[in-house]
Design an enzyme around this catalytic site. Structure first.
Site, PDB file in Angstrom:
ATOM      1  N   ASP A 122      -0.183  10.130  16.169  1.00  8.93           N
ATOM      2  CA  ASP A 122      -1.002   9.201  15.380  1.00  8.93           C
ATOM      3  C   ASP A 122      -2.047   9.975  14.566  1.00  8.93           C
ATOM      4  OD1 ASP A 122      -2.269   6.596  14.724  1.00  8.93           O
ATOM      5  OD2 ASP A 122      -3.919   7.539  15.811  1.00  8.93           O
TER       6      ASP A 122
ATOM      7  N   GLY B  93     -12.674  -1.937  17.112  1.00  7.11           N
ATOM      8  CA  GLY B  93     -11.235  -1.924  16.825  1.00  7.11           C
ATOM      9  C   GLY B  93     -10.393  -2.659  17.849  1.00  7.11           C
TER      10      GLY B  93
ATOM     11  N   THR C 237      -9.303   1.584   8.083  1.00  4.78           N
ATOM     12  CA  THR C 237      -9.679   1.305   9.461  1.00  4.78           C
ATOM     13  C   THR C 237     -10.538   2.423  10.015  1.00  4.78           C
ATOM     14  OG1 THR C 237      -7.426   0.513   9.636  1.00  4.78           O
ATOM     15  CG2 THR C 237      -8.715   0.551  11.641  1.00  4.78           C
TER      16      THR C 237
ATOM     17  N   HIS D  84      -4.955   8.523   5.194  1.00  2.00           N
ATOM     18  CA  HIS D  84      -5.889   8.948   6.241  1.00  2.00           C
ATOM     19  C   HIS D  84      -6.659  10.205   5.833  1.00  2.00           C
ATOM     20  CE1 HIS D  84      -7.778   8.908  10.064  1.00  2.00           C
ATOM     21  NE2 HIS D  84      -7.331  10.100  10.396  1.00  2.00           N
TER      22      HIS D  84
ATOM     23  N   GLY E 153      -9.102   9.173   2.966  1.00  2.00           N
ATOM     24  CA  GLY E 153     -10.089   8.237   3.517  1.00  2.00           C
ATOM     25  C   GLY E 153     -11.119   8.969   4.362  1.00  2.00           C
TER      26      GLY E 153
ATOM     27  N   HIS F 166       0.828  -1.202   0.000  1.00  2.00           N
ATOM     28  CA  HIS F 166       0.000   0.000   0.000  1.00  2.00           C
ATOM     29  C   HIS F 166       0.859   1.247   0.000  1.00  2.00           C
ATOM     30  CE1 HIS F 166      -2.588  -3.109   1.631  1.00  2.00           C
ATOM     31  NE2 HIS F 166      -3.525  -2.495   0.954  1.00  2.00           N
TER      32      HIS F 166
ATOM     33  N   ARG G 151      -1.806  -0.094  10.408  1.00  2.00           N
ATOM     34  CA  ARG G 151      -0.753  -0.210   9.411  1.00  2.00           C
ATOM     35  C   ARG G 151       0.565   0.368   9.868  1.00  2.00           C
ATOM     36  NH1 ARG G 151      -3.977   0.961   3.966  1.00  2.00           N
ATOM     37  NH2 ARG G 151      -5.075  -0.999   4.001  1.00  2.00           N
TER      38      ARG G 151
HETATM   39  P1  ADP Z   1      -5.785   2.505   7.486  1.00  2.00           P
HETATM   40  O1  ADP Z   1      -4.970   2.292   8.724  1.00  2.00           O
HETATM   41  O2  ADP Z   1      -6.647   1.341   7.168  1.00  2.00           O
HETATM   42  O3  ADP Z   1      -4.972   3.027   6.352  1.00  2.00           O
HETATM   43  P2  ADP Z   1      -6.619   5.221   8.079  1.00  2.00           P
HETATM   44  O4  ADP Z   1      -5.305   5.650   7.567  1.00  2.00           O
HETATM   45  O5  ADP Z   1      -7.805   5.975   7.583  1.00  2.00           O
HETATM   46  O6  ADP Z   1      -6.856   3.668   7.871  1.00  2.00           O
HETATM   47  O7  ADP Z   1      -6.669   5.365   9.647  1.00  2.00           O
HETATM   48  C1  ADP Z   1      -5.534   5.154  10.415  1.00  2.00           C
HETATM   49  C2  ADP Z   1      -5.895   5.419  11.862  1.00  2.00           C
HETATM   50  O8  ADP Z   1      -6.829   4.474  12.323  1.00  2.00           O
HETATM   51  C3  ADP Z   1      -4.715   5.293  12.790  1.00  2.00           C
HETATM   52  O9  ADP Z   1      -3.972   6.482  12.835  1.00  2.00           O
HETATM   53  C4  ADP Z   1      -5.372   4.963  14.115  1.00  2.00           C
HETATM   54  O10 ADP Z   1      -5.702   6.128  14.839  1.00  2.00           O
HETATM   55  C5  ADP Z   1      -6.670   4.319  13.716  1.00  2.00           C
HETATM   56  N1  ADP Z   1      -6.673   2.894  14.036  1.00  2.00           N
HETATM   57  C6  ADP Z   1      -6.027   1.894  13.413  1.00  2.00           C
HETATM   58  N2  ADP Z   1      -6.326   0.716  13.991  1.00  2.00           N
HETATM   59  C7  ADP Z   1      -7.183   0.990  15.018  1.00  2.00           C
HETATM   60  C8  ADP Z   1      -7.869   0.212  16.008  1.00  2.00           C
HETATM   61  N3  ADP Z   1      -7.751  -1.113  16.047  1.00  2.00           N
HETATM   62  N4  ADP Z   1      -8.640   0.848  16.903  1.00  2.00           N
HETATM   63  C9  ADP Z   1      -8.773   2.184  16.869  1.00  2.00           C
HETATM   64  N5  ADP Z   1      -8.167   2.972  15.958  1.00  2.00           N
HETATM   65  C10 ADP Z   1      -7.383   2.379  15.049  1.00  2.00           C
HETATM   66 MG    MG Z   2      -3.898   4.808   6.406  1.00  2.00          MG
END
Ligand code: ADP
Ligand code: MG
Length: 578
Positions: free
Chosen positions: A550, A480, A438, A395, A398, A217, A537
């Site tokens: 984060d 989550g 996520t 992020h 998304g 990715h 990720r």
């Molecule tokens: P992805 O990780 O699928 O690329 P995004 O980039 O939109 O999705 O979101 C990333 C954010 O999701 C992270 O910075 C974190 O805050 C949140 N996140 C990831 N895993 C979890 C989880 N299991 N529970 C809560 N928040 C999570």
């Molecule tokens: Mg992401």
């Protein structure tokens, strides 16, 4: 650079439409992805694969006889939503149950997991096998945390062949798990990839350097080293994989050399020649190898080597015939075309529960979502950059896709006269559906839970607000399963909730409590810079993440701040109401 598109936001959908147009003898389009356009014998297990788009031949290219029954196709590099997975699985199901299989990424796990629950609840037995082949993403002791890269192919191939051989769901699942345990991959990158419409690549590799341990990715690699010669690269890949050989490994092995997008076939072949020799020198017998593009990342310059360690049954299913747009092996009798009219029968849109009572307050909820939207729009780029440091850089887009869809759905539902609960349910569903990733699943569930808790009332009290904030927290943690200190949005969420209920208990108004809670969330989000990620990720890249907050925690803090300001103006102009 990805250059060919009209509207970058429609890239994944339009590419998929065109793929289907070019491969109608194999696949048909359904809402959420593609399914076989040929008949599948009744009673067979349906292997349903999927993931983000931008990885062709994964995932849609692997739908056909002897391989997958359907593929759920998310947006660019973003997991498909639970709704997409569910609809593709329903359209793929042939009466023998469903095996969901996909690479191990947090967003995919959440969305596919929700779909699995729904399918099982409807009486379609559904299981999941995650692909975890990437040895660079976690040490052997934490093998279940590894992400899935080009090893997807071996797991899908074995499961698909087993399903087509008529084996039952238990057996297909067992074989898929075994194939995953016997598959190990290691990748390198020479240059990043650029999402359609983006001005810059998701990551860059310095000139003359190579990044070791990339994800598919666009996640950056784990270490960088000077560009090696082909012989040195072959040595690095083979050596790394032989060190991580599974316990049950024999001497028969399938090497898969996978190009990630812009490495030429001639270069892959040159490297493959050297890899083959190293494997032979190690006393291994090479069985039906693959060398080409199997799992890509748009225009990423990089490649990965997978070793699939065979035993008698894995070899049988690996060698079995398959006929799909992107992967063909042996000879299969042509299957009759499926009657596609059954696929186009759309389910009618859910009828809104009539509840005029709280339509005014539903308008306030729409306003709150618009505030969240404005916040996301303002910070979209910064959130993307933050996620690119140790995550996959999506992020910002998304969140944007999710909140845009949520606002549109909420406005539509509100205009149709729905109450607050339905408005937020529609918004939450569309947020999860369109965002992918996520955070999309979590925000979607959170918005829906807040609506469910508030219900449709004439007015709300402080106790209602406290219950809603708790529902928000429980929805995100329940889905989550992250804990405090994991470096996720939960690290902003928990202080937010605690501060809100604390302030309310000590007599502050809802608006004041929200203001204090938002401040606590923002401070806590900044403080996540000192944490090491344990979920999502960013986890394989813990070191790169240190010193940076984060992204999900930051966006949570920003949205909380925006909504607090909104509620303040609202409280000031029309009295304390929500
Ligand atoms: P992805 O990780 O699928 O690329 P995004 O980039 O939109 O999705 O979101 C990333 C954010 O999701 C992270 O910075 C974190 O805050 C949140 N996140 C990831 N895993 C979890 C989880 N299991 N529970 C809560 N928040 C999570
Ligand atoms: Mg992401």
């Amino acid at each position: 650079m990805t250059k060919i598109f009209d509207d970058p936001a429609a890239f994944a959908d339009e590419a998929l439409d065109g793929f289907v147009a070019a491969n109608r003898q194999y696949v048909a389009r359904v809402d959420g992805g593609v399914v076989r356009s040929t008949e599948t014998p009744a009673g067979q297990v349906a292997l349903v694969i999927g993931g983000g788009s931008g990885h062709y031949p994964a995932f849609a290219g692997l739908v056909g006889s002897g391989l997958a029954a359907g593929s759920a196709c998310g947006n660019m590099f973003a997991s498909p939503s639970a709704g997409q997975v569910y609809r593709v699985a329903k359209a793929s199901s042939a009466g023998g149950g469903v095996l969901l299989s996909y690479g191990n990424y947090a967003g995919d796990v959440l969305h596919f997991g929700q779909a699995q629950e729904k399918l099982n609840a409807e009486g379609i037995p559904t299981r999941t096998v995650l692909v975890t082949d990437d040895i660079a993403s976690a040490p052997l002791e934490e093998i279940e945390k590894r992400r899935g890269i080009a090893g997807d192919l071996t797991v899908f191939k074995v499961a698909g062949a087993a399903a087509d051989a008529g084996l039952d769901l238990d057996e297909v699942e067992r074989l898929a798990i075994k194939a995953n345990h016997h598959t190990r991959s290691l990748g390198v990158a020479f240059a990043g990839c650029t999402l359609p419409g983006a001005g810059e690549p998701l990551f860059t590799v310095p000139e003359g350097m190579m990044s070791v341990g990339l994800g598919i990715h666009g996640e950056p690699g784990i270490s960088e080293q000077p560009l090696p010669t082909a012989s040195e690269l072959a040595q690095l890949l083979v050596g790394g994989l032989l060190k991580d050989k599974p316990d049950a490994a024999g001497t028969r092995v399938v090497p898969i050399l996978n190009g990630l997008g812009t490495v030429k076939y001639d270069e892959l072949f040159l490297l493959f020649g050297k890899i083959e020799k190293l494997l032979a020198d190690a006393g291994l017998e090479i069985i039906e190898p693959e060398c080409g593009e199997l799992v890509t990342s748009l225009d990423m310059s990089g490649l990965s080597l997978t070793l699939f360690w065979l035993d008698e049954e894995l070899e049988r299913f690996w060698a079995a015939p398959a006929d799909t747009p992107a992967f063909r092996k042996g000879n299969l009798a042509t299957r009759p075309a499926r009657n596609l009219s059954e696929l186009t029968e759309q389910e009618s849109a859910p009828v809104l529960a009539a509840s005029a009572a709280s339509t005014g307050l539903a308008g306030t909820a729409v306003g709150a979502l618009k505030v969240a939207q404005a916040v996301v729009v303002e910070h979209e780029e910064a959130l993307g950059k933050l996620d690119a440091i140790a995550g996959d850089g999506d992020h910002g887009i998304g969140m944007r896709r999710g909140v845009d869809a949520a606002v549109a759905a909420a406005e539509k539902s509100h205009a149709a006269g729905a109450g607050l609960e339905e408005v937020l349910a529609a918004a939450g569903e569309q947020w999860a559906e369109r965002a992918g990733g996520t955070s999309g699943a979590l925000w979607g569930a959170a918005v829906t839970a807040v609506g469910r808790t508030l219900g449709n009332k004439e007015s709300y009290t402080g106790a209602d607000a406290a219950a809603a904030v708790e529902a928000l927290r429980d929805a995100i943690i329940g889905l989550g399963k992250a804990e405090a200190g994991d470096k996720t949005m939960v690290d902003a969420l928990l202080p937010f909730t605690a501060e809100f209920t604390g302030a309310l208990d000590s007599g502050a108004s809802v608006a004041e409590s929200l203001r204090a809670a938002a401040a606590a969330a923002a401070t806590a989000a900044e403080a996540t810079a000192e944490l090491s990620p344990k979920k999502g990720r960013a986890r394989p890249l813990a070191e790169k993440s240190l010193g940076h907050p984060d992204p999900g925690a930051v966006s949570f803090g920003l949205i909380a701040d925006g909504v607090a300001a909104y509620v303040e103006t609202f409280a000031n102009t029309s009295g304390e109401r929500s």
